[in-house]
Design an enzyme around this catalytic site. Sequence first.
Site, short mmCIF file in Angstrom:
data_model
loop_
_atom_site.label_atom_id
_atom_site.label_comp_id
_atom_site.label_asym_id
_atom_site.label_seq_id
_atom_site.Cartn_x
_atom_site.Cartn_y
_atom_site.Cartn_z
N GLU A 79 -11.64 10.34 8.80
CA GLU A 79 -11.23 9.29 7.69
C GLU A 79 -12.29 8.16 7.71
O GLU A 79 -12.53 7.70 6.65
CB GLU A 79 -9.72 8.88 7.91
CG GLU A 79 -9.20 7.79 7.11
CD GLU A 79 -7.89 7.54 7.44
OE1 GLU A 79 -7.12 7.99 8.34
OE2 GLU A 79 -7.29 6.50 6.88
N GLU A 103 4.34 1.81 7.34
CA GLU A 103 3.66 1.75 6.06
C GLU A 103 4.60 2.40 4.86
O GLU A 103 4.35 3.24 4.20
CB GLU A 103 2.38 2.85 5.97
CG GLU A 103 1.26 2.43 7.02
CD GLU A 103 -0.09 3.26 6.91
OE1 GLU A 103 0.19 4.38 6.75
OE2 GLU A 103 -1.08 2.65 7.01
N ASP A 145 -6.53 1.69 14.17
CA ASP A 145 -6.14 3.02 13.32
C ASP A 145 -7.65 3.97 13.25
O ASP A 145 -8.22 3.71 12.30
CB ASP A 145 -5.92 2.69 11.75
CG ASP A 145 -5.71 3.85 11.33
OD1 ASP A 145 -5.23 4.77 11.61
OD2 ASP A 145 -5.16 3.74 9.86
C1 GCU Z 1 -3.78 5.60 8.00
C2 GCU Z 1 -4.17 6.48 7.16
C3 GCU Z 1 -2.89 6.96 6.16
C4 GCU Z 1 -2.09 7.47 7.15
C5 GCU Z 1 -1.61 6.59 8.39
C6 GCU Z 1 -0.89 7.50 9.31
O1 GCU Z 1 -3.36 4.35 7.92
O2 GCU Z 1 -5.08 5.99 6.11
O3 GCU Z 1 -3.43 7.93 5.19
O4 GCU Z 1 -0.82 7.78 6.47
O5 GCU Z 1 -2.86 6.23 9.00
O6 GCU Z 1 -1.42 7.69 10.43
O7 GCU Z 1 0.29 7.31 9.28
#
Ligand code: GCU
Length: 716
Positions: free
Chosen positions: A408, A307, A380
Amino acid sequence: MKYGRLMAVVAALMFLPMLVGAETGADLWLRYSKLPESMATGYRKEAKSLVVTGNDATQQAAAGEIRMALRSLLGTTPTLSKGVADGSIVLATSSDKIVKDLIPGGLELSDDEAYVIRTVSVKKGKAILIAGRTTTGILYGTFDLLRRMQNGEDISNLDINEQPAYKLRLLNHWDNLNGTVERGYAGHSIFWNREESFEQLKDQYLTYARANASVGINGTVLNNVNASPEVLNTENLERVKQLADLFRPYNIKVYLAVNFASPAVLGGLDTADPLDENVQQWWRDKAAEIYKMIPDFGGFLVKANSEGQPGPMDFGRTHQDGANMLAGVLKPHNGVVMWRAFVYEPTNSDRAMQAYNEFMPFDGKFADNVIVQVKNGPVDFQPREPFSPLFGAMQKTPLMVEFQITLEYLGHSNQLAYLATMWKEVLDADTWALGAGSSVARATDGSLFGNELTAIAGVANIGRDINWCGHDLLQSNWYAFGRLAWNHQLSSEQIAEEWIRMTFTNDDSFVSTLEEVMMRSREAVVSYMTPMGLHHLMGWDHHYGPEPWTDLSWARADWLPRYYHRAGEDGIGFDRSSKGSNAVSQYFSPLREMYDNPATCPENLLLWFHHLPWDYRLASGKTLWDALVYKYYEGVEQARFFQKEWDKLEGKIDQERFEAIRYKFKQQTKEAIWWRDACVLYFQTFSKRPIPAELERPVHDLDELKSLKFDLKHHN
Ligand code: GCU
């Protein structure tokens, strides 16, 4: 009024409820409210005096806790005594002479955190011995005894032997240095960007430490996995040291999430390549600085090349290069590296397969102080996913499960989803790695593959809200995570019952009513959000509320619900069978074959693994469309049931928490209907089939739902 005076008045008013003894939830499950006389009388005989053999801070913390708790529970404080007599509680380590006197042959404890609680004979009566190999065992044993008393258990003849299932039992706080909490719904960070002095915060931090110790949590990662390099600057490390010093007596180590690019961003180097000598030296120097301040610092958690976070692949290196470089840096200090396997790329045709594909080639190649941290499911933290196929598959590398305590994807802090049931489902799932009985728990706790380093993590749901979790009932998830990390064989029911008795009352009808609601709660959320294996139907950015229709031309496909549900006129679901992405091949036989065939695939994962026509017939004889609609409706009925059951409990607990929770259940029902209507009406545009006539009509219409803008005020 001057601003300063005004603020003082505001502050005084804020604390007023505490002054007049209102229930705020701030004491969590450590309320120690006075026990009914019928229970207290018996306990007083078992707790007349306290013998504490040493001065070590942990043993003293245990002694302080038991005295304070008993004063509150029983109305009497045991006298401190040097000699053991009838009615003594003895806090000792197994090497103390007193233990040898009390237990002929002495005590053998295999683990530094293990403890025993035994009723032992003494002159003219009996005493309770709480003994650990170290004082940590004493602390854990003390909380165990107090839990039994809060639960009204018989403590007249105890013979308890406990040791933890996992060595490292960690909370992960996704807290940013600016005080916000990523995916946090209970206010700002308790650690960062505070206006109060550390002195002012001490009591709150002590409650945090005691609560963690009471369930055996022994480590905490203080900052977000999307880590700011700045966490490693000297000023922030000072704060980390203060916390470490305060938490140490409670056997809680601190850890930090680190940004892989820190040597460049913070250190000014022109690269963060893990094979670069200057980069390595930068990390060695940083580690030396940290360990000088915090000799028992736990180690680093790393989200790399995921990400948008930097990582070794930015320099043509691998996960192995990156993790092992940091492991080498931490090794001389006994630190560990928790390297996350949460990776996915837009180019991948099935996101659920990627962590496995990316990490399997490195099995057996990580240094021995590296543990790979894997989310429980392959996508996730969805309301329901199958377990990640990495569990059981990576046999030469220690793996740890990462659970998410913060909700979440399950309604933030506005809905009740008691997660012990979900975590048990994952931990008890059989991977079949070494044949039947190769559960995820056994694949990670060292019993299946013999790994020495074992750990488990939960993403915390804690913030500055007075009740810590934004919803009084969601404190149960913090509690349950710790209890399962200590002993994954406990049942969800037992954990719920303990927590309810400690947090609210021993009134049996209250306990059984709330326990039933809690036990049904996660499945209810699955039913009204993502039944039958559907996943990722929520608003793509805030992850709150249904938006299965979202289509953003500029967004990555795998951010969007349509990538996951694939609804069309021909049917619904993601084909991960051998005819589709073949994600089933990542599981061991016979799971692989079972998942591959829609007739044998568990119905609650059907649309995770299969794309099926709307008229597909299920074992029940229902069509897929009807079954799906029924599930959504069932979820709403459950939410209504929770609301009604809770309303019956009025008067059995304090009005403050009763009302606060009542409000949450009301909101949950509204939101369950919102989810049901949105998903059913949207999918109906493809199925073109009616909602069965015996079901009530949707409350909303689709256009209205689509235009409903998520209101951020919901968050806190
Ligand atoms: C999910 C979440 C993010 C977080 C990511 C992670 O995608 O929405 O906010 O950073 O998980 O676990 O790294």
